[in-house]
Every structure is written in C-alpha cells, then in structure tokens.
Enzyme design. Structure first.
Site, PDB file in Angstrom:
ATOM      1  N   ASP A  53      44.036  43.262  48.393  1.00 35.74           N
ATOM      2  CA  ASP A  53      42.766  43.101  47.683  1.00 35.74           C
ATOM      3  C   ASP A  53      41.615  43.641  48.525  1.00 35.74           C
ATOM      4  OD1 ASP A  53      41.043  42.361  45.698  1.00 35.74           O
ATOM      5  OD2 ASP A  53      41.098  40.219  46.144  1.00 35.74           O
ATOM      6  N   ASN A  73      45.650  44.053  35.286  1.00 36.76           N
ATOM      7  CA  ASN A  73      44.839  45.205  35.714  1.00 36.76           C
ATOM      8  C   ASN A  73      44.546  46.188  34.577  1.00 36.76           C
ATOM      9  OD1 ASN A  73      46.184  45.421  39.113  1.00 36.76           O
ATOM     10  ND2 ASN A  73      44.342  44.414  38.374  1.00 36.76           N
TER      11      ASN A  73
HETATM   12  C1  FPP Z   1      42.648  45.386  44.700  1.00 34.81           C
HETATM   13  O1  FPP Z   1      41.424  45.932  45.045  1.00 34.81           O
HETATM   14  C2  FPP Z   1      43.657  46.389  44.603  1.00 34.81           C
HETATM   15  C3  FPP Z   1      44.266  46.797  43.454  1.00 34.81           C
HETATM   16  C4  FPP Z   1      43.944  46.297  42.111  1.00 34.81           C
HETATM   17  C5  FPP Z   1      45.277  47.800  43.460  1.00 34.81           C
HETATM   18  C6  FPP Z   1      46.098  47.901  44.708  1.00 34.81           C
HETATM   19  C7  FPP Z   1      46.498  49.296  44.747  1.00 34.81           C
HETATM   20  C8  FPP Z   1      46.581  50.065  45.842  1.00 34.81           C
HETATM   21  C9  FPP Z   1      46.411  49.609  47.233  1.00 34.81           C
HETATM   22  C10 FPP Z   1      46.880  51.482  45.681  1.00 34.81           C
HETATM   23  C11 FPP Z   1      48.119  51.789  44.910  1.00 34.81           C
HETATM   24  C12 FPP Z   1      49.359  51.359  45.602  1.00 34.81           C
HETATM   25  C13 FPP Z   1      50.457  52.093  45.724  1.00 34.81           C
HETATM   26  C14 FPP Z   1      51.703  51.446  46.251  1.00 34.81           C
HETATM   27  C15 FPP Z   1      50.498  53.516  45.353  1.00 34.81           C
HETATM   28  P1  FPP Z   1      40.212  45.681  44.059  1.00 34.81           P
HETATM   29  O2  FPP Z   1      39.961  46.937  43.317  1.00 34.81           O
HETATM   30  O3  FPP Z   1      40.462  44.481  43.214  1.00 34.81           O
HETATM   31  O4  FPP Z   1      39.088  45.411  45.095  1.00 34.81           O
HETATM   32  P2  FPP Z   1      37.776  44.542  44.868  1.00 34.81           P
HETATM   33  O5  FPP Z   1      38.236  43.130  44.548  1.00 34.81           O
HETATM   34  O6  FPP Z   1      37.084  44.644  46.187  1.00 34.81           O
HETATM   35  O7  FPP Z   1      37.018  45.185  43.748  1.00 34.81           O
END
Ligand code: FPP
Length: 234
Positions: A23, A71
């Site tokens: 996250d 998501n």
């Molecule tokens: C949370 O950050 C992260 C995600 C919703 C996606 C996780 C994905 C990756 C790390 C990249 C893809 C992975 C692979 C294995 C190719 P957020 O966007 O919720 O962050 P925030 O809460 O700060 O907005």
C-alpha cells in the site's frame, strides 16, 4: 539482528510464508507531485527488488496483494495502468523467474481478467512450475469471495468443516501463513487472506510501498523469528 532474515537457531522459528499488502503507491507519487501511475511503476520496481532478494531469506512463499476485487472501483485509467503494468512485468521478468527457480502462483478470480492476461499467466505458471520458491500474486482477489467459493465446494462435496474449507481455498497448496505485513501506515486487512490470517503475526509499517526494500523484509523476518507464537495455548 542482521537484517537479512538469515538468522536461525534452536529457539528461533523461521517464517515459511509471508504475505504483503503493498500500500502507498499513490501517496508516494503525490508527495513528489507525480501522477499515480508513476507510483505504481515504482511499486513494480519494489516487487522486482524484493523477488530478486528472496533467495537468501529462505522463505518458501511470498504472497503479494497486487489487485483486489474492489480495485475495479478505481478510475478506468488507473485500472488500465495497473493491468498494463502486470502485462509488462510478466513479459520482462518471467525469464528471470525461470532462471532463479521462482514458482509463480496466482490466487483470486484471475480467470476473469482480460483474456490476453489470462493466457500470459497460464504460460507463466507452466514455465515456472518447477521452481522452489513460490511467488503467489493475488489478482482480482477478495478473501470473502475465496472463502465463499471454498465453502460452496465443501458443502457440495460433504461437510463444511474448517479443514474442508482450508483444503479448498486458493492457497490450499501453500504453507500456513506466518506473517502478514501491510505498508503505508494503514492498519486494516482490506479483505486479504482473512481465513489464512487466523494465527498469523501482523506487522504494520509506515514505509510507503515504493520505498520498501528487501532489507525491510529481512528485518521483519528476523523479528518474526524471535516472536513467541501460542496458537491459543499458553
Ligand atoms: C496500493 O497503493 C497498491 C495497489 C492498489 C496496487 C499494488 C500494485 C503494485 C505494487 C504494482 C503491480 C504489481 C505487480 C505484481 C505487477 P495505492 O494506490 O492504494 O496507494 P495510496 O493508498 O497511497 O493511494
């Protein structure tokens, strides 16, 4: 503490299976005045670093929450960005997985993703089937959905018992979950591995995911090795 997760002695129990809620990509980007997409790109780089650093940690399985069934509620652009990152990641890193003995596993309702991604994943699963360290990626994953699917199957095949459900979860062939880590300072499970977390240790760290390094995981593993787990006993 050596910070590389390689400690081991009679009194320390080494983690076999660690899962991470990655996250903070969006906040990492926002802090720098960059688009969220860049945060996700840096998030993929953090995944790559971690997978490259896995071997000496002796973990049997690392499970990463890459895309939850919730998501889809994000903007179409962001969902597209995440799916494209997934495509590029598989394409670019698959040869390295094969070479390094990383066995890919996917959990969640991943067959509902775009057909080209499903095909790429099927190929990646086949190519990495002989690996010795599992990288499980949760895609279109929701724990309540996973449990409901397992319970439905258990009911149709006999009795609903905890064992019958465990044996039908997407994770049925993985070691028990030892440690669940969430980055970015949020303290919740967000529908991730709810069943498997029953006896897992939890670690919530303030680090935003793009800043997470193999050393952070090594430190977490060393700390885990020193924790006493009672499983409800004394
Ligand atoms: C949370 O950050 C992260 C995600 C919703 C996606 C996780 C994905 C990756 C790390 C990249 C893809 C992975 C692979 C294995 C190719 P957020 O966007 O919720 O962050 P925030 O809460 O700060 O907005």
């Amino acid at each position: 503490m050596n910070g590389v997760g390689t400690l081991g002695s009679e009194t320390e129990h080494r983690a076999r299976h660690v899962a991470i809620i990655m996250d903070g990509n969006g906040r990492w980007a926002k802090k720098r005045g960059l688009p969220r997409a860049i945060g996700h790109q840096r998030g993929v780089e953090a995944v790559r670093r971690l997978v490259r650093g896995l071997e000496p940690m002796g973990l049997e399985c690392l499970t990463l929450y890459a895309f939850s069934s919730e998501n889809w509620k994000r903007s179409e652009d962001e969902v597209d960005d995440l799916m494209n990152l997934m495509r590029r990641f598989i394409k670019s890193d698959l040869p390295e997985f094969v070479e390094n003995g990383v066995k890919l596993k996917i959990i969640g309702d991943w067959r509902a993703l775009a057909p080209d991604i499903v095909a790429m994943l099927e190929d990646a699963l086949a190519q990495t089937a002989n690996g010795h360290q599992t990288l499980a990626v949760a895609l279109n994953y929701g724990a309540q959905d996973e449990i409901a699917r397992a319970a439905t199957q258990a009911a149709s095949e006999g009795e609903i018992t905890p064992d019958a459900i465990s044996q039908r979860l997407d994770t049925h062939d993985l070691p028990p979950l030892d440690l669940l880590i969430r980055t970015s300072g949020e303290i919740r499970l967000s529908n991730f591995l709810l069943w498997q977390a029953a006896y897992a240790e939890m670690l919530f760290v303030d680090t935003l995911w793009p800043d997470f390094k193999p050393e952070h995981l090594g430190q977490a593993l060393d700390d885990f090795a020193r924790r006493e787990r009672r499983y409800g006993g004394r």
